[in-house]
Design an enzyme around this catalytic site. Structure first.
Site, PDB file in Angstrom:
ATOM      1  N   PHE A  83      43.235  51.658  47.839  1.00  0.00           N
ATOM      2  CA  PHE A  83      44.607  51.781  48.356  1.00  0.00           C
ATOM      3  C   PHE A  83      45.552  51.409  47.214  1.00  0.00           C
ATOM      4  O   PHE A  83      45.536  50.261  46.745  1.00  0.00           O
ATOM      5  CB  PHE A  83      44.750  50.820  49.536  1.00  0.00           C
ATOM      6  N   THR A  94      50.677  48.893  44.851  1.00  0.00           N
ATOM      7  CA  THR A  94      51.314  48.039  43.841  1.00  0.00           C
ATOM      8  C   THR A  94      51.449  48.745  42.488  1.00  0.00           C
ATOM      9  O   THR A  94      50.570  49.510  42.081  1.00  0.00           O
ATOM     10  CB  THR A  94      50.484  46.749  43.662  1.00  0.00           C
ATOM     11  N   ALA A 112      56.509  46.819  40.793  1.00  0.00           N
ATOM     12  CA  ALA A 112      56.704  46.823  42.251  1.00  0.00           C
ATOM     13  C   ALA A 112      55.527  46.154  42.941  1.00  0.00           C
ATOM     14  O   ALA A 112      54.495  46.786  43.165  1.00  0.00           O
ATOM     15  CB  ALA A 112      56.867  48.258  42.759  1.00  0.00           C
ATOM     16  N   SER A 126      55.759  42.573  45.386  1.00  0.00           N
ATOM     17  CA  SER A 126      56.267  42.128  46.688  1.00  0.00           C
ATOM     18  C   SER A 126      57.243  43.130  47.285  1.00  0.00           C
ATOM     19  O   SER A 126      57.402  43.195  48.499  1.00  0.00           O
ATOM     20  CB  SER A 126      56.963  40.770  46.550  1.00  0.00           C
ATOM     21  N   ILE A 137      44.652  47.141  41.613  1.00  0.00           N
ATOM     22  CA  ILE A 137      44.144  47.850  42.786  1.00  0.00           C
ATOM     23  C   ILE A 137      42.654  47.549  42.975  1.00  0.00           C
ATOM     24  O   ILE A 137      41.838  47.806  42.078  1.00  0.00           O
ATOM     25  CB  ILE A 137      44.354  49.380  42.622  1.00  0.00           C
ATOM     26  N   GLN A 169      35.103  18.779  46.154  1.00  0.00           N
ATOM     27  CA  GLN A 169      35.125  17.315  46.031  1.00  0.00           C
ATOM     28  C   GLN A 169      33.810  16.703  46.522  1.00  0.00           C
ATOM     29  O   GLN A 169      33.281  15.766  45.912  1.00  0.00           O
ATOM     30  CB  GLN A 169      36.320  16.757  46.834  1.00  0.00           C
ATOM     31  N   GLY A 229      30.815  16.596  40.438  1.00  0.00           N
ATOM     32  CA  GLY A 229      30.797  17.363  39.184  1.00  0.00           C
ATOM     33  C   GLY A 229      30.188  18.746  39.365  1.00  0.00           C
ATOM     34  O   GLY A 229      30.620  19.711  38.723  1.00  0.00           O
ATOM     35  N   GLU A 241      48.155  41.398  49.497  1.00  0.00           N
ATOM     36  CA  GLU A 241      48.493  41.809  50.867  1.00  0.00           C
ATOM     37  C   GLU A 241      49.641  40.980  51.446  1.00  0.00           C
ATOM     38  O   GLU A 241      49.675  40.682  52.638  1.00  0.00           O
ATOM     39  CB  GLU A 241      47.264  41.696  51.787  1.00  0.00           C
TER      40      GLU A 241
HETATM   41  C1  LIG Z   1      42.793  40.772  42.747  1.00  0.00           C
HETATM   42  C2  LIG Z   1      43.939  41.571  43.315  1.00  0.00           C
HETATM   43  C3  LIG Z   1      43.661  42.677  44.099  1.00  0.00           C
HETATM   44  C4  LIG Z   1      44.712  43.469  44.589  1.00  0.00           C
HETATM   45  N1  LIG Z   1      44.425  44.594  45.309  1.00  0.00           N
HETATM   46  C5  LIG Z   1      45.442  45.449  45.636  1.00  0.00           C
HETATM   47  C6  LIG Z   1      45.166  46.713  46.250  1.00  0.00           C
HETATM   48  O1  LIG Z   1      44.011  47.037  46.554  1.00  0.00           O
HETATM   49  N2  LIG Z   1      46.206  47.565  46.471  1.00  0.00           N
HETATM   50  C7  LIG Z   1      47.498  47.249  46.158  1.00  0.00           C
HETATM   51  O2  LIG Z   1      48.372  48.064  46.365  1.00  0.00           O
HETATM   52  N3  LIG Z   1      47.790  46.033  45.592  1.00  0.00           N
HETATM   53  C8  LIG Z   1      46.804  45.142  45.335  1.00  0.00           C
HETATM   54  N4  LIG Z   1      47.082  43.942  44.729  1.00  0.00           N
HETATM   55  C9  LIG Z   1      48.461  43.618  44.391  1.00  0.00           C
HETATM   56  C10 LIG Z   1      49.070  42.519  45.261  1.00  0.00           C
HETATM   57  O3  LIG Z   1      49.316  43.019  46.559  1.00  0.00           O
HETATM   58  C11 LIG Z   1      50.349  42.009  44.561  1.00  0.00           C
HETATM   59  O4  LIG Z   1      49.900  41.266  43.436  1.00  0.00           O
HETATM   60  C12 LIG Z   1      51.207  41.161  45.468  1.00  0.00           C
HETATM   61  O5  LIG Z   1      51.820  41.946  46.453  1.00  0.00           O
HETATM   62  C13 LIG Z   1      52.311  40.424  44.696  1.00  0.00           C
HETATM   63  O6  LIG Z   1      52.977  41.297  43.834  1.00  0.00           O
HETATM   64  P1  LIG Z   1      53.181  40.877  42.302  1.00  0.00           P
HETATM   65  O7  LIG Z   1      51.871  40.488  41.759  1.00  0.00           O
HETATM   66  O8  LIG Z   1      53.914  41.971  41.634  1.00  0.00           O
HETATM   67  O9  LIG Z   1      54.081  39.581  42.364  1.00  0.00           O
HETATM   68  P2  LIG Z   1      55.712  39.558  42.490  1.00  0.00           P
HETATM   69  O10 LIG Z   1      56.129  40.458  43.575  1.00  0.00           O
HETATM   70  O11 LIG Z   1      56.275  39.774  41.138  1.00  0.00           O
HETATM   71  O12 LIG Z   1      55.937  38.059  42.916  1.00  0.00           O
HETATM   72  C14 LIG Z   1      55.877  36.961  42.010  1.00  0.00           C
HETATM   73  C15 LIG Z   1      56.289  35.709  42.788  1.00  0.00           C
HETATM   74  O13 LIG Z   1      57.641  35.865  43.277  1.00  0.00           O
HETATM   75  C16 LIG Z   1      57.652  35.672  44.676  1.00  0.00           C
HETATM   76  N5  LIG Z   1      58.667  36.540  45.255  1.00  0.00           N
HETATM   77  C17 LIG Z   1      58.842  37.869  45.071  1.00  0.00           C
HETATM   78  N6  LIG Z   1      59.883  38.309  45.804  1.00  0.00           N
HETATM   79  C18 LIG Z   1      60.374  37.225  46.471  1.00  0.00           C
HETATM   80  C19 LIG Z   1      61.432  37.027  47.406  1.00  0.00           C
HETATM   81  N7  LIG Z   1      62.214  38.030  47.823  1.00  0.00           N
HETATM   82  N8  LIG Z   1      61.638  35.776  47.878  1.00  0.00           N
HETATM   83  C20 LIG Z   1      60.833  34.745  47.491  1.00  0.00           C
HETATM   84  N9  LIG Z   1      59.815  34.871  46.625  1.00  0.00           N
HETATM   85  C21 LIG Z   1      59.584  36.101  46.126  1.00  0.00           C
HETATM   86  C22 LIG Z   1      56.254  36.047  45.146  1.00  0.00           C
HETATM   87  O14 LIG Z   1      55.959  35.493  46.413  1.00  0.00           O
HETATM   88  C23 LIG Z   1      55.419  35.479  44.030  1.00  0.00           C
HETATM   89  O15 LIG Z   1      55.239  34.098  44.233  1.00  0.00           O
HETATM   90  C24 LIG Z   1      46.059  43.106  44.294  1.00  0.00           C
HETATM   91  C25 LIG Z   1      46.303  41.954  43.554  1.00  0.00           C
HETATM   92  C26 LIG Z   1      45.276  41.181  43.065  1.00  0.00           C
HETATM   93  C27 LIG Z   1      45.604  39.964  42.242  1.00  0.00           C
END
Ligand SMILES: Cc1cc2nc3c(=O)[nH]c(=O)nc-3n(C[C@H](O)[C@H](O)[C@H](O)COP(=O)(O)OP(=O)(O)OC[C@H]3O[C@@H](n4cnc5c(N)ncnc54)[C@H](O)[C@@H]3O)c2cc1C
Length: 403
Positions: free
Chosen positions: A119, A122, A126, A128, A153, A352, A356, A379
């Protein structure tokens, strides 16, 4: 799902988990994807647990599927993430919004394991806020042309098929809010095959945990997909993405419940074996406090996960009931927020108890700690989910602070 089918499915999942573990142990140490995962999942026919039986799935209701994912979660967040990517956010949007043709093309083959799904929402800019995505599509004759980069992804490097999202024309200054329409532009969803020209993939390896999970990125350059591979009506992509996240969040929450269960099993065993100060450490009261903490995390997470799963089933039974849909959406977010934090704390307690040895990837608590941390990020981050819950309490969309 009738009790006999439910029993058979959960028994198949149990056998799968037991057989998988020795391979997963080795792959964890060697930091590589477990190539026994798909063949074993094929053997036990668990690659389409909630997919209707007419398409080759097991027809599981959400509550049964959540139980299965919790058991799989005991084997590690990496293993469970594979199933989330393939089924909860891969097959789910196709079975929910796909045309009869798309369902026939992708569901039976993915239930058999001939196709593996992912899926792709991200992007580098883009996360959050998916509305900030830069991927685009354009209709040309009998196909759509897609361009853009999808980042972080799950299953990207092993998938044959990916559900992707893109805007309908090149970026223009943003004006819209929260509706999936930005500056008059619409997001649409597509099902794309990874064996076609125009897609370049790369595995992302510098991860803090989940060394056996495949996480990657891919770039689409003038990638062509047939008109028939549009998922749902044109312009419905944002609604499809958000609807899919309900299923995805539940899968994460269920997997986190499994992590807590495994932390409990491991901790009880270790606390009864490890001797210090002349007795097993399970007889020290402060060690018992850690055990009680894990058990309370388990009990509360199970309650919230099952409540969310039942709400999802209730909503599925009445697809036109918006109140049930909203309840299922909120409960999935609450379950994911609660269980992912509870699992992180439970893994910390287990580390904990192991002392170790806990701070080692040779033992399960340390692995769970590192792996499960991502469940508070993907997610929907903790922050986004908290604001979603608060907005619901305050009265709805006008209070959505994350828009
Ligand atoms: C191992 C892994 C697997 C993944 N698998 C998928 C997948 O299969 N498909 C897919 O589409 N995506 C996937 N993702 C992406 C994941 O959904 C995003 O990493 C997540 O949505 C956060 O986006 P970002 O990393 O860009 O962080 P950002 O959006 O840049 O956020 C950074 C920080 O800012 C905070 N923040 C952002 N906006 C606000 C706001 N308005 N108010 C307060 N705080 C805010 C966030 O909570 C976070 O703490 C995956 C990520 C990882 C690490």
């Amino acid at each position: 799902m009738n009790p006999a089918d439910r029993g058979r499915l959960l028994s198949d999942v149990e056998s799968f988990c037991q057989e998988l573990r020795e391979h997963e142990e080795l792959c964890y140490v060697e930091h590589r994807f477990n190539h026994h995962l798909v063949p074993l999942a094929q053997k036990y026919n668990i690659l389409g647990m909630p997919v209707p039986t007419e398409y080759g799935g097991r027809g599981a209701d959400t509550a049964t599927y959540a139980r299965a994912l919790a058991r799989i979660g005991q084997e590690g967040t990496g293993v469970r993430t594979f199933f989330s990517g393939h089924t909860s956010i891969g097959q789910y949007p196709i079975m929910t919004w796909g045309s009869a043709e798309l369902k026939q093309k992708y569901l039976p083959a993915s239930c058999k394991g001939d196709k593996i799904l992912a899926f792709g929402l991200t992007e580098p800019e883009a996360g959050s806020n998916p509305l900030e995505m830069q991927s685009t599509y354009e209709r040309k004759d009998d196909h759509f042309v897609l361009n853009g980069t999808k980042y972080l992804i799950s299953n990207a490097g092993i998938a044959t098929t990916i559900v992707v999202f893109a805007y309908d024309r090149p970026p223009s200054p943003p004006v819209g809010e929260g509706s999936g329409v930005r500056g008059g532009r619409r997001i649409s969803a597509f099902v794309i095959d990874t064996d076609a020209p125009g897609i370049a993939r790369e595995d992302l390896l510098a991860k803090v945990g989940m060394p056996t999970a495949n996480t990657g990125m891919f770039e689409l350059t003038d990638y062509q997909t047939p008109i028939a591979n549009l998922l749902g009506p044109e312009g419905d992509g944002f609604r499809i993405a958000m609807g899919t996240l309900v299923s995805g969040r539940l899968s994460v929450a269920a997997g986190c419940l499994g992590v807590i269960e495994d932390c409990l099993i491991e901790s009880i065993h270790y606390a009864k074996e490890r001797m210090q100060h002349g007795k097993v450490i399970g007889k020290h009261q402060l060690v018992q406090e850690h055990l009680a903490g894990i058990e309370m995390a388990r009990l509360a997470s199970e309650a919230v996960v099952m409540k969310a799963a039942e709400a999802k089933d209730a909503s599925a039974a009445e697809p036109n009931n918006d109140a049930l849909k909203a309840k299922a959406d909120l409960l999935a977010a609450q379950a994911k927020l609660f269980a992912s934090n509870a699992a992180w704390e439970a893994a910390d307690h287990a580390v904990q108890i192991f002392g170790g040895r806990g701070w080692s990837t040779l033992y399960r608590p340390g692995r769970h700690l590192m792996d499960v941390r991502v469940c508070r990020i993907y997610e929907g981050t903790d922050e986004i989910l908290k604001m979603k819950i608060a907005a619901a309490l305050l009265g709805g969309r006008e209070y959505e602070a994350f828009k």
